[in-house]
Design an enzyme around this catalytic site. Sequence first.
Site, PDB file in Angstrom:
ATOM      1  CB  THR A  58      -0.909   0.002   1.247  1.00 24.15           C
ATOM      2  OG1 THR A  58      -1.530   1.278   1.380  1.00 24.15           O
ATOM      3  CG2 THR A  58      -0.132  -0.268   2.534  1.00 24.15           C
ATOM      4  CG  ASP A  59      -1.203   4.915  -0.977  1.00 22.72           C
ATOM      5  OD1 ASP A  59      -1.720   4.291  -0.025  1.00 22.72           O
ATOM      6  OD2 ASP A  59      -1.844   5.728  -1.675  1.00 22.72           O
ATOM      7  CD  GLU A  60      -3.446   3.467   4.393  1.00 24.50           C
ATOM      8  OE1 GLU A  60      -3.237   3.346   5.608  1.00 24.50           O
ATOM      9  OE2 GLU A  60      -4.575   3.483   3.884  1.00 24.50           O
TER      10      GLU A  60
ATOM     11  CE1 TYR B 137      -3.299  -2.677   5.821  1.00 26.07           C
ATOM     12  CE2 TYR B 137      -3.155  -0.335   5.309  1.00 26.07           C
ATOM     13  CZ  TYR B 137      -3.227  -1.655   4.892  1.00 26.07           C
ATOM     14  OH  TYR B 137      -3.218  -1.951   3.539  1.00 26.07           O
TER      15      TYR B 137
ATOM     16  CE  LYS C 249       0.035  -4.601   3.044  1.00 27.47           C
ATOM     17  NZ  LYS C 249      -0.354  -5.938   2.513  1.00 27.47           N
TER      18      LYS C 249
HETATM   19  P1  NAD Z   1      -9.725  -7.422   2.411  1.00 26.19           P
HETATM   20  O1  NAD Z   1      -9.689  -7.026   3.851  1.00 26.19           O
HETATM   21  O2  NAD Z   1     -10.953  -7.156   1.623  1.00 26.19           O
HETATM   22  O3  NAD Z   1      -9.444  -9.006   2.305  1.00 26.19           O
HETATM   23  C1  NAD Z   1      -8.387  -9.633   2.974  1.00 26.19           C
HETATM   24  C2  NAD Z   1      -8.558 -11.130   2.799  1.00 26.19           C
HETATM   25  O4  NAD Z   1      -7.439 -11.773   3.445  1.00 26.19           O
HETATM   26  C3  NAD Z   1      -9.825 -11.697   3.448  1.00 26.19           C
HETATM   27  O5  NAD Z   1     -10.495 -12.557   2.545  1.00 26.19           O
HETATM   28  C4  NAD Z   1      -9.307 -12.453   4.659  1.00 26.19           C
HETATM   29  O6  NAD Z   1     -10.115 -13.562   5.013  1.00 26.19           O
HETATM   30  C5  NAD Z   1      -7.922 -12.879   4.191  1.00 26.19           C
HETATM   31  N1  NAD Z   1      -7.008 -13.131   5.319  1.00 26.19           N
HETATM   32  C6  NAD Z   1      -6.783 -12.331   6.397  1.00 26.19           C
HETATM   33  N2  NAD Z   1      -5.899 -12.893   7.220  1.00 26.19           N
HETATM   34  C7  NAD Z   1      -5.511 -14.071   6.643  1.00 26.19           C
HETATM   35  C8  NAD Z   1      -4.585 -15.082   7.011  1.00 26.19           C
HETATM   36  N3  NAD Z   1      -3.905 -15.026   8.158  1.00 26.19           N
HETATM   37  N4  NAD Z   1      -4.436 -16.137   6.166  1.00 26.19           N
HETATM   38  C9  NAD Z   1      -5.151 -16.224   5.018  1.00 26.19           C
HETATM   39  N5  NAD Z   1      -6.049 -15.288   4.628  1.00 26.19           N
HETATM   40  C10 NAD Z   1      -6.219 -14.211   5.430  1.00 26.19           C
HETATM   41  O7  NAD Z   1      -8.445  -6.796   1.754  1.00 26.19           O
HETATM   42  P2  NAD Z   1      -8.253  -6.038   0.356  1.00 26.19           P
HETATM   43  O8  NAD Z   1      -8.809  -4.677   0.467  1.00 26.19           O
HETATM   44  O9  NAD Z   1      -8.686  -6.937  -0.742  1.00 26.19           O
HETATM   45  O10 NAD Z   1      -6.656  -5.893   0.321  1.00 26.19           O
HETATM   46  C11 NAD Z   1      -5.840  -6.899  -0.257  1.00 26.19           C
HETATM   47  C12 NAD Z   1      -4.392  -6.472  -0.173  1.00 26.19           C
HETATM   48  O11 NAD Z   1      -4.225  -5.227  -0.857  1.00 26.19           O
HETATM   49  C13 NAD Z   1      -3.907  -6.253   1.257  1.00 26.19           C
HETATM   50  O12 NAD Z   1      -2.594  -6.763   1.361  1.00 26.19           O
HETATM   51  C14 NAD Z   1      -3.920  -4.731   1.417  1.00 26.19           C
HETATM   52  O13 NAD Z   1      -2.944  -4.316   2.341  1.00 26.19           O
HETATM   53  C15 NAD Z   1      -3.592  -4.283   0.018  1.00 26.19           C
HETATM   54  N6  NAD Z   1      -4.119  -2.960  -0.339  1.00 26.19           N
HETATM   55  C16 NAD Z   1      -5.455  -2.699  -0.279  1.00 26.19           C
HETATM   56  C17 NAD Z   1      -5.933  -1.456  -0.673  1.00 26.19           C
HETATM   57  C18 NAD Z   1      -7.405  -1.124  -0.661  1.00 26.19           C
HETATM   58  O14 NAD Z   1      -7.770   0.010  -0.986  1.00 26.19           O
HETATM   59  N7  NAD Z   1      -8.298  -2.059  -0.326  1.00 26.19           N
HETATM   60  C19 NAD Z   1      -5.044  -0.463  -1.088  1.00 26.19           C
HETATM   61  C20 NAD Z   1      -3.662  -0.744  -1.076  1.00 26.19           C
HETATM   62  C21 NAD Z   1      -3.221  -1.999  -0.731  1.00 26.19           C
HETATM   63  O1  TDX Z   2     -16.910   6.373   7.400  1.00 29.17           O
HETATM   64  C1  TDX Z   2     -15.827   6.841   6.998  1.00 29.17           C
HETATM   65  N1  TDX Z   2     -15.668   8.202   6.908  1.00 29.17           N
HETATM   66  C2  TDX Z   2     -14.516   8.792   6.484  1.00 29.17           C
HETATM   67  O2  TDX Z   2     -14.428  10.030   6.414  1.00 29.17           O
HETATM   68  C3  TDX Z   2     -14.719   5.997   6.611  1.00 29.17           C
HETATM   69  C4  TDX Z   2     -14.852   4.506   6.700  1.00 29.17           C
HETATM   70  C5  TDX Z   2     -13.569   6.616   6.183  1.00 29.17           C
HETATM   71  N2  TDX Z   2     -13.453   7.956   6.121  1.00 29.17           N
HETATM   72  C6  TDX Z   2     -12.220   8.568   5.590  1.00 29.17           C
HETATM   73  C7  TDX Z   2     -10.919   8.078   6.197  1.00 29.17           C
HETATM   74  C8  TDX Z   2      -9.968   8.140   5.020  1.00 29.17           C
HETATM   75  O3  TDX Z   2      -9.440   9.451   4.877  1.00 29.17           O
HETATM   76  O4  TDX Z   2     -12.167   8.167   4.219  1.00 29.17           O
HETATM   77  C9  TDX Z   2     -10.839   7.846   3.805  1.00 29.17           C
HETATM   78  C10 TDX Z   2     -10.797   6.410   3.334  1.00 29.17           C
HETATM   79  O5  TDX Z   2     -10.932   5.578   4.468  1.00 29.17           O
HETATM   80  P1  TDX Z   2     -10.908   3.984   4.341  1.00 29.17           P
HETATM   81  O6  TDX Z   2     -11.943   3.547   3.367  1.00 29.17           O
HETATM   82  O7  TDX Z   2     -10.949   3.438   5.728  1.00 29.17           O
HETATM   83  O8  TDX Z   2      -9.513   3.705   3.637  1.00 29.17           O
HETATM   84  P2  TDX Z   2      -8.002   4.117   4.016  1.00 29.17           P
HETATM   85  O9  TDX Z   2      -7.846   4.346   5.461  1.00 29.17           O
HETATM   86  O10 TDX Z   2      -7.601   5.221   3.095  1.00 29.17           O
HETATM   87  O11 TDX Z   2      -7.221   2.761   3.627  1.00 29.17           O
HETATM   88  C11 TDX Z   2      -7.552   2.023   2.414  1.00 29.17           C
HETATM   89  O12 TDX Z   2      -6.647   2.320   1.396  1.00 29.17           O
HETATM   90  C12 TDX Z   2      -5.301   1.923   1.560  1.00 29.17           C
HETATM   91  C13 TDX Z   2      -7.514   0.528   2.729  1.00 29.17           C
HETATM   92  O13 TDX Z   2      -8.423   0.249   3.798  1.00 29.17           O
HETATM   93  C14 TDX Z   2      -6.118   0.070   3.070  1.00 29.17           C
HETATM   94  O14 TDX Z   2      -6.105  -1.348   3.241  1.00 29.17           O
HETATM   95  C15 TDX Z   2      -5.192   0.454   1.920  1.00 29.17           C
HETATM   96  O15 TDX Z   2      -3.875   0.125   2.221  1.00 29.17           O
END
Ligand code: NAD
Ligand code: TDX
Length: 339
Positions: free
Chosen positions: A123-125, A150, A154
């Site tokens: 992630t960019d985080e 988190y 990562k």
């Molecule tokens: P998500 O939370 O929707 O899904 C995560 C999945 O991983 C779930 O199905 C969960 O059951 C599984 N899991 C958790 N712990 C586990 C373990 N110990 N063993 C096996 N499976 C396990 O996540 P996502 O949003 O699809 O994110 C996927 C990847 O992308 C993550 O590594 C996250 O850090 C990265 N990422 C996500 C975002 C985003 O915006 N969602 C952005 C940047 C990076």
């Molecule tokens: O109810 C809300 N109100 C609100 O203002 C929620 C759920 C979030 N927010 C804000 C917080 C953040 O600035 O919106 C932005 C996005 O929040 P999230 O959806 O929780 O995402 P973020 O914290 O940016 O992280 C997501 O992107 C990077 C994913 O959850 C991470 O897994 C990924 O690495």
Amino acid sequence: MKILVTGGLGFIGTNFIHYWLETHPTDQITNLDKVTYAANPTNFDDYVDNHNYKFVKGDINDVALLDQILPGIDLIVHFAAETHVDRSIDDPMAFVKTNVLGTYTLLNSAKKHGNIRFHHISTDEVFGSIPLGSTAQFSETSPYDPSSPYSATKASSDHFVRAFGKTFGLPITISNCSNNYGPYANPEKLVPRMITNLIDGQKIPVYGQGANFRDWLYVTDHCRAIDTIISHGIIGETYCIGGLKETSRNIDLVKKVIKLMGKSEDVIEYVADRPAHDNYAVNWDKISTDLGWKPLETLESGLKKTIDWYVSHESWWRDSKAEAEAFYIKLNNYKNLNK
Ligand code: NAD
Ligand code: TDX
């Protein structure tokens, strides 16, 4: 090719497997997922007759299970993680166990079973925060400076992946992407939370003043970027992935979704801010220049597709929304954190 996808019942993993089996129909995928609250086992109901898809319920920390699964695997695409920043503030240890120890365990098993090619989804985080008002962007050379539990886990996982590449010659690549949106995202996250709240006639909680910004990436663009790195990326390299950046302040995004769904801005409710609330923007010049990838989906077209999907898939999100909102009530939008 035989691929192990971890976390393939989650948001991006599900989209990736659907994308991959459509674009590479002769490849075989094993999906290893622990089935946490974030997983939805119905995502592959249509795949019961697809002999190129296999599901294994299990934890990436389970070495014996990995010993059974990994022989014959050519590539690991590692999505499995605890992913919600708000939950990491509530319970960091779950994040340490999966994101740090789990990634380490998977790397060690990949090494043990013949140095399997390993693509790590990050992630960019991990780069911390861009100051409000700045037009700076994160890139592959940005220093690591995580703010939340988190992003700290990562960041740690990225370091382990890179160390296994350098020390043991594991053929690794890493991608650090921005916020994804699209179908199959858990309604705990901002975009699906907004859409499902509006469907339910509820308010949209905006943290702080809504001034924090994100770089929104449609999930299919992300899947194509991962494919590009797997197919053409240089071993050992990291690639940053982001979206088209038409708007990025949370409040602007919220207003866009409200307008697309034909609702009034009266639904906006400003609530207590997230501690250590970051801002992100990504420079994706490297993957564009070196590998020819760029995002295609505009925010407007991607949001329309996403809204349509949630409107027509209520049975998919109804239970996980109840679970997510119960979590938010418990967290009470941070008011209880320091009690
Ligand atoms: P998500 O939370 O929707 O899904 C995560 C999945 O991983 C779930 O199905 C969960 O059951 C599984 N899991 C958790 N712990 C586990 C373990 N110990 N063993 C096996 N499976 C396990 O996540 P996502 O949003 O699809 O994110 C996927 C990847 O992308 C993550 O590594 C996250 O850090 C990265 N990422 C996500 C975002 C985003 O915006 N969602 C952005 C940047 C990076
Ligand atoms: O109810 C809300 N109100 C609100 O203002 C929620 C759920 C979030 N927010 C804000 C917080 C953040 O600035 O919106 C932005 C996005 O929040 P999230 O959806 O929780 O995402 P973020 O914290 O940016 O992280 C997501 O992107 C990077 C994913 O959850 C991470 O897994 C990924 O690495």
